[in-house]
Design a protein around this motif. Structure first.
Motif, PDB file in Angstrom:
ATOM      1  N   GLY A   2       0.847  -1.222   0.062  1.00  0.00           N
ATOM      2  CA  GLY A   2      -0.168   0.094   0.085  1.00  0.00           C
ATOM      3  C   GLY A   2       0.693   1.362   0.023  1.00  0.00           C
ATOM      4  N   THR A   3       0.017   2.472  -0.090  1.00  0.00           N
ATOM      5  CA  THR A   3       0.903   3.511   0.082  1.00  0.00           C
ATOM      6  C   THR A   3       0.601   4.156   1.477  1.00  0.00           C
ATOM      7  N   MET A   4       1.828   4.596   2.071  1.00  0.00           N
ATOM      8  CA  MET A   4       1.789   5.252   3.404  1.00  0.00           C
ATOM      9  C   MET A   4       2.052   6.591   3.415  1.00  0.00           C
ATOM     10  N   MET A   5       1.169   7.337   4.219  1.00  0.00           N
ATOM     11  CA  MET A   5       1.411   8.832   4.045  1.00  0.00           C
ATOM     12  C   MET A   5       1.704   9.230   5.676  1.00  0.00           C
ATOM     13  N   SER A   6       2.232  10.033   5.775  1.00  0.00           N
ATOM     14  CA  SER A   6       2.515  10.350   7.068  1.00  0.00           C
ATOM     15  C   SER A   6       2.570  12.272   7.278  1.00  0.00           C
ATOM     16  N   CYS A   7       2.016  12.790   8.098  1.00  0.00           N
ATOM     17  CA  CYS A   7       2.013  13.957   8.479  1.00  0.00           C
ATOM     18  C   CYS A   7       3.107  14.507   9.630  1.00  0.00           C
ATOM     19  N   GLU A   8       3.649  15.442   9.442  1.00  0.00           N
ATOM     20  CA  GLU A   8       4.193  15.899  10.641  1.00  0.00           C
ATOM     21  C   GLU A   8       3.608  16.082  12.007  1.00  0.00           C
ATOM     22  N   CYS A   9       2.393  15.986  11.941  1.00  0.00           N
ATOM     23  CA  CYS A   9       1.585  16.153  13.126  1.00  0.00           C
ATOM     24  C   CYS A   9       1.662  14.573  13.945  1.00  0.00           C
ATOM     25  N   GLY A  10       2.066  13.631  13.109  1.00  0.00           N
ATOM     26  CA  GLY A  10       1.740  12.314  13.634  1.00  0.00           C
ATOM     27  C   GLY A  10       0.808  11.313  13.053  1.00  0.00           C
ATOM     28  N   TRP A  11      -0.052  12.181  12.319  1.00  0.00           N
ATOM     29  CA  TRP A  11      -1.175  11.504  11.570  1.00  0.00           C
ATOM     30  C   TRP A  11      -0.505  10.664  10.412  1.00  0.00           C
ATOM     31  N   THR A  12      -0.959   9.371  10.405  1.00  0.00           N
ATOM     32  CA  THR A  12      -0.534   8.611   9.340  1.00  0.00           C
ATOM     33  C   THR A  12      -1.600   7.747   8.730  1.00  0.00           C
ATOM     34  N   MET A  13      -1.647   7.511   7.684  1.00  0.00           N
ATOM     35  CA  MET A  13      -2.486   6.649   6.901  1.00  0.00           C
ATOM     36  C   MET A  13      -1.966   5.525   5.867  1.00  0.00           C
ATOM     37  N   ILE A  14      -2.464   4.411   5.842  1.00  0.00           N
ATOM     38  CA  ILE A  14      -2.049   3.474   4.657  1.00  0.00           C
ATOM     39  C   ILE A  14      -3.153   3.204   3.777  1.00  0.00           C
TER      40      ILE A  14
END
Ligand SMILES: [Zn+2]
Length: 51
Positions: A2-14
């Motif tokens: 999958g594709t994982m995205m993480s934000c600098e605030c700690g939010w992540t999603m795959i």
């Protein structure tokens, strides 16, 4: 895979559905959590990785 995205605030999603889907969710996250923050396509590519 999958594709994982993480934000600098700690939010992540795959997402197993690829880049487009991740971008869609990231846009919603930014609008929701960081109103006013400007995220370009290039920024998003940097925040993403394939897992
Ligand atoms: Zn965030």
């Amino acid at each position: 895979m999958g594709t994982m995205m993480s934000c600098e605030c700690g939010w992540t999603m795959i997402s197993p559905m690829g880049e487009k889907d991740v971008k869609k969710h990231a846009m919603m996250h930014v609008a929701d959590a960081h109103p006013g923050m400007k995220v370009t396509d290039a920024d998003m590519m940097k925040m993403m990785k394939t897992v």
